[in-house]
Write a protein that holds these residues in place. Structure first.
Motif, PDB file in Angstrom:
ATOM      1  N   ASN A  82      12.331 -32.028  19.944  1.00 24.22           N
ATOM      2  CA  ASN A  82      13.314 -31.654  18.915  1.00 24.22           C
ATOM      3  C   ASN A  82      14.722 -31.633  19.498  1.00 24.22           C
ATOM      4  O   ASN A  82      15.682 -32.019  18.833  1.00 24.22           O
ATOM      5  N   ASP A  83      14.852 -31.188  20.734  1.00 21.49           N
ATOM      6  CA  ASP A  83      16.172 -31.149  21.371  1.00 21.49           C
ATOM      7  C   ASP A  83      16.756 -32.543  21.555  1.00 21.49           C
ATOM      8  O   ASP A  83      17.941 -32.761  21.283  1.00 21.49           O
ATOM      9  N   THR A  84      15.933 -33.499  22.016  1.00 26.49           N
ATOM     10  CA  THR A  84      16.470 -34.859  22.215  1.00 26.49           C
ATOM     11  C   THR A  84      16.830 -35.493  20.881  1.00 26.49           C
ATOM     12  O   THR A  84      17.836 -36.198  20.775  1.00 26.49           O
ATOM     13  N   ASN A  86      17.782 -33.888  18.123  1.00 28.86           N
ATOM     14  CA  ASN A  86      18.985 -33.216  17.603  1.00 28.86           C
ATOM     15  C   ASN A  86      20.258 -33.551  18.371  1.00 28.86           C
ATOM     16  O   ASN A  86      21.355 -33.310  17.870  1.00 28.86           O
ATOM     17  N   THR A  87      20.126 -34.083  19.583  1.00 28.44           N
ATOM     18  CA  THR A  87      21.316 -34.481  20.351  1.00 28.44           C
ATOM     19  C   THR A  87      21.573 -35.982  20.252  1.00 28.44           C
ATOM     20  O   THR A  87      22.331 -36.536  21.043  1.00 28.44           O
TER      21      THR A  87
END
Length: 117
Positions: A82-84, A86-87
């Motif tokens: 999810n972090d990758t 969202n970035t």
């Protein structure tokens, strides 16, 4: 044309023909195997079913548009989180609110995430 030159020409033609056939077989294999749905497990927001048909057929993307720059060919090897996303990596590369709906827009979550059962 000399006898040796004919043999070389035949060999070049044969290699070119075999290379062409191998390339066609590879393209067919990639196309046939590439249009399958993939399920990405997401315990918090519901699983995502990635539909190649939506992206390749409806959006007219080519394999090279995503592979191998954004995604690897084998599921689970791209390090997607999810972090990758969202970035701006992985799905977020296109789903940024400009090219396509944003991964950050909460109202759009259900466009990818399936309801949890």
């Amino acid at each position: 044309m000399k006898k040796g030159e004919k043999a070389k020409l035949r060999a070049v033609f044969l290699v070119a023909a075999m290379t062409g056939l191998a390339a066609l077989a590879l393209i067919s294999m990639i196309h046939a195997s590439g249009l399958v749905d993939l399920t990405y497990k997401c315990p918090t927001a519901g699983d995502v079913i990635y539909r190649h048909s939506t992206h390749a057929t409806e959006q007219r993307l080519l394999c090279k548009d995503c592979h191998i720059g954004i995604f690897q060919m084998k599921q689970g090897t791209s390090g997607m989180t999810n972090d990758t996303i969202n970035t701006g990596e992985h799905c977020g590369k296109c789903h940024n609110g400009e090219r396509c709906f944003s991964v950050k827009a909460e109202a759009d979550c259900k466009r990818c995430h399936q309801p949890k059962s």
